[in-house]
Design an enzyme around this catalytic site. Structure first.
Site, mmCIF file in Angstrom:
data_model
loop_
_atom_site.group_PDB
_atom_site.id
_atom_site.type_symbol
_atom_site.label_atom_id
_atom_site.label_comp_id
_atom_site.label_asym_id
_atom_site.label_seq_id
_atom_site.Cartn_x
_atom_site.Cartn_y
_atom_site.Cartn_z
ATOM 1 N N THR A 1 24.120 33.008 -81.890
ATOM 2 C CA THR A 1 22.943 33.863 -81.736
ATOM 3 C C THR A 1 22.952 34.533 -80.367
ATOM 4 O O THR A 1 23.419 33.944 -79.386
ATOM 5 C CB THR A 1 21.633 33.058 -81.910
ATOM 6 O OG1 THR A 1 20.548 33.801 -81.341
ATOM 7 C CG2 THR A 1 21.698 31.715 -81.218
ATOM 8 N N SER B 1 15.388 27.533 -76.537
ATOM 9 C CA SER B 1 14.746 26.554 -77.428
ATOM 10 C C SER B 1 15.799 25.518 -77.787
ATOM 11 O O SER B 1 17.005 25.750 -77.584
ATOM 12 C CB SER B 1 14.233 27.214 -78.713
ATOM 13 O OG SER B 1 15.322 27.515 -79.584
ATOM 14 N N TYR C 1 16.756 24.825 -80.659
ATOM 15 C CA TYR C 1 17.628 25.479 -81.644
ATOM 16 C C TYR C 1 18.704 26.313 -80.933
ATOM 17 O O TYR C 1 19.900 26.179 -81.211
ATOM 18 C CB TYR C 1 16.812 26.370 -82.586
ATOM 19 C CG TYR C 1 17.634 27.515 -83.126
ATOM 20 C CD1 TYR C 1 18.645 27.284 -84.052
ATOM 21 C CD2 TYR C 1 17.446 28.821 -82.669
ATOM 22 C CE1 TYR C 1 19.430 28.330 -84.518
ATOM 23 C CE2 TYR C 1 18.227 29.862 -83.129
ATOM 24 C CZ TYR C 1 19.230 29.620 -84.050
ATOM 25 O OH TYR C 1 20.018 30.642 -84.492
ATOM 26 N N HIS C 2 18.269 27.201 -80.043
ATOM 27 C CA HIS C 2 19.253 28.041 -79.355
ATOM 28 C C HIS C 2 20.255 27.176 -78.582
ATOM 29 O O HIS C 2 21.445 27.488 -78.516
ATOM 30 C CB HIS C 2 18.546 29.018 -78.404
ATOM 31 C CG HIS C 2 17.765 30.089 -79.115
ATOM 32 N ND1 HIS C 2 16.401 30.052 -79.230
ATOM 33 C CD2 HIS C 2 18.154 31.213 -79.752
ATOM 34 C CE1 HIS C 2 15.985 31.124 -79.917
ATOM 35 N NE2 HIS C 2 17.025 31.835 -80.237
ATOM 36 N N LYS D 1 23.117 25.970 -80.680
ATOM 37 C CA LYS D 1 24.159 26.980 -80.893
ATOM 38 C C LYS D 1 25.087 27.057 -79.671
ATOM 39 O O LYS D 1 26.290 27.309 -79.814
ATOM 40 C CB LYS D 1 23.529 28.355 -81.142
ATOM 41 C CG LYS D 1 22.735 28.449 -82.439
ATOM 42 C CD LYS D 1 23.649 28.680 -83.648
ATOM 43 C CE LYS D 1 22.853 29.054 -84.883
ATOM 44 N NZ LYS D 1 23.691 29.295 -86.071
#
Lengths: 401, 401
Positions: B144, B179, B181-182, B185
């Site tokens: 991302t 975050s 989530y980030h 990644k």
């Protein structure tokens, strides 16, 4: 200060807990004895006959009058960890409670996944426990110099000023870790930076070099307090391993050319660095990074120094170059900054002949406990499977299904 | 080519699987339907009434004659995954099979830990499956643009030339994800780079921007093939959410000032980028990074464009600035490079009034399925607990113990 040492039964953790306790701090150890379990798994043992945590802490109390609280449990178990934070209410927490061996993480997929999940979840739990229960407590997290890899530029302490296309910023130093273990520490570092920014936590990420030695002043007080001294290919740090090899006349095993250069430090300095970080906490919202080592050596230099010191003691030692089981540059530029802890007062104990003598003498004292079969590299970075367990079975002569 | 799409039942995955199948590739979908489960957990649903995977694939076969193989299971289950790799023997694997919502990862500790473990272990498993079973297969991994954060310098595609103290190197671009989530990644990206270097795998890491739209040419063939269109605060991407809000006269919810600038792309370009990556594989040992987006917008710009397009359709729409639930810069420099996919032939579908019209018309068509209570942000980055589930219970009027 009230200080909690996660992983306080391990190599750096035990030395640190005793040092801080001896300096008058209130110390609690949190540990689940997983490090001892890994020795069983690998069929290895520390060169030095360490005692159980209960015995060690009791001996420390009898010798010094100092008490160390112990909480037995796993930092990946959040209910346990949160409860310990609430109960003990530490002002600083030192986080050593991770799987710390690169070869262990490269044994196979299960060990890689275990290492990353164990380390990342443990650290996430610590961050949430701080945020929920002790937001003012200072997190001191052990990272590793191996997070940086071997870039062709000077390595700064955590952050680098970058000028690019006419604009400037201070950004996290790019990371090129060289094993699934080193990667887990990079993951932790990113998670910690984010938590400091989002939740206003305070953290010091100590990117530690390779540690050697075993005798801190406190450990030296009594045999019952003796610390680990790992010499096996999986958990043994390189200088300790060379000393054990020298003690039994085993060639010093240098991987490849031996030009791999790293930062090193004496465990006596590890414990001092930790106290310095405690006494000079990061600000709320700040994620500081210090490079924690005192000298750079190549692996071949260390082998030569060990061989020379061994010769002085009448030991005959050869240096053997083995094919490098790791994927790494065997010759490279290396210049890593490490002035921030010195600016805060660290007085380095540099590697000397006297220290090498003392290390070699420890190895000689316990030489009967050395299993030479544990010294040769059996974990190859290029393989998806390294049959580390099978090899142990063969060695013991027992067939395990 | 033989292409395996991990997460092929999801938003980007479904559009990609159909596009690749329509272009004559052999396509297999691997999915465990976890994305559908998260909707149940959150009390949310896609605006568009998507069919089951079995129905969708059957309809596609009846309409086009193309077959898509389906393997139902979890990429975190290595035995399952390794078996699928051996059996299908893909030449390229597209890895969408991750938890992809930043707010979901910030709900509480369990969701943060789940997101990082699920994503990191899934990707580690993919890397080991490639190494053990299909070492020549090309991994195309969805990263991302959020991995980079918002540095004050131009964002390059994965790597940056750094000159520092008179020396130079090309290093991974520093990451400042916003975050858990980030962060997951970023962890994946580091793991993939290491696996390419150590095992000679070939990988393309696509740092994708925020995707909008739902109608790819293939999906538009029949109602039975319809794709997801998420508008809720947790999984809804911002432009899709604005269109759903406009359709029911709900104010467009801009977080803070709305100066947050990001890269965006139409899902029609997502699917094309993936095929371009497949047809131009990375070399063995290479880990390429492409920034996959076509235009930059600020959130406020998108809100204004949506409001203007809505007005043309006779809808009256206000823009409401809410306190930003995220920890992020609300105004910042942003200039991210994205020329590598264009150099390989991507012809961007830019955001136009016609496209906004089409998006708004989809939202209007299914407006009866919109629950306005799902649009307001209830996940606050600063809180350790966000009672996302309790809120769902209140909304449905049911008490769940």
């Amino acid at each position: 200060m009230r200080i909690m040492v996660l992983g306080g039964d391990g190599y750096c953790g035990w030395g640190t807990a005793l040092y801080l306790s001896g300096r008058g701090h209130s110390v609690a150890i949190v540990d689940n004895f997983m490090r001892r379990q890994w020795d069983h798994e690998l069929g290895a043992q520390t060169l030095t006959p360490i005692r159980s945590l209960a015995e060690r802490v009791k001996a420390w109390n009898e010798l010094t009058g100092h008490t160390i609280d112990c909480f037995i449990g796993d930092v990946t178990d959040y209910d346990f960890l949160a409860n310990v934070f609430s109960q003990y209410a530490p002002e600083a927490v030192i986080h050593f409670a991770e799987q710390r061996s690169a070869p262990y993480s490269m044994i196979d997929r299960k060990h890689a996944v275990f290492t990353q999940v164990n380390n990342v979840v443990g650290t996430l739990n610590v961050l949430y426990a701080l945020h929920e229960h002790q937001p003012d407590c200072h997190l001191i997290k052990l990272g590793t110099m191996g997070e940086y890899g071997t870039p062709n530029i000077d390595i700064e302490e955590g952050y680098i000023n970058i000028e690019h296309n006419g604009r400037k910023d201070v950004l996290p130093f790019p990371k090129q870790p060289g094993s699934f273990y080193h990667l887990s520490k990079v993951h932790d570092s990113h998670n910690i930076m984010f938590a400091c920014k989002s939740w206003g936590l305070r953290a010091t990420d100590l990117n530690q070099g390779v540690v050697y030695g075993t005798l801190t002043d406190e450990v030296a007080l009594d045999e019952a307090l003796i610390n680990r001294f790992d010499y096996d290919e999986v958990f043994g740090t390189v200088l300790n391993r060379f000393c054990a090899q020298a003690a039994i006349g085993h060639p010093l095993t240098v991987y490849g050319e031996g030009g791999q250069t790293r930062g090193f430090l004496d465990i006596c300095d590890t414990v001092r660095c930790i106290e310095i970080a405690c006494l000079n906490p990061a600000a709320r919202g700040e994620c500081r990074v210090y490079n924690q080592f005192t000298e750079q050596f190549s692996v071949l230099q260390l082998a030569q120094m060990t061989a020379a010191a061994a010769e002085q003691l009448g030991l005959k030692v050869e240096i053997e170059h083995l094919p490098d089981p790791r994927v790494e540059a065997q010759k490279h530029y290396y210049n890593a900054k490490h002035s921030k802890l010195i600016d805060l007062g660290l007085q380095p104990h540099l590697l000397s002949n006297t220290l090498l003598d003392s290390l070699l003498n420890i190895a000689l004292r316990y030489r009967d406990r050395i299993d030479p079969a544990l010294m040769l590299p059996r974990v190859n970075w290029r393989s998806a499977h390294n049959d580390r367990k099978a090899a142990v079975c063969t060695l013991t002569g027992t067939t395990v299904a």
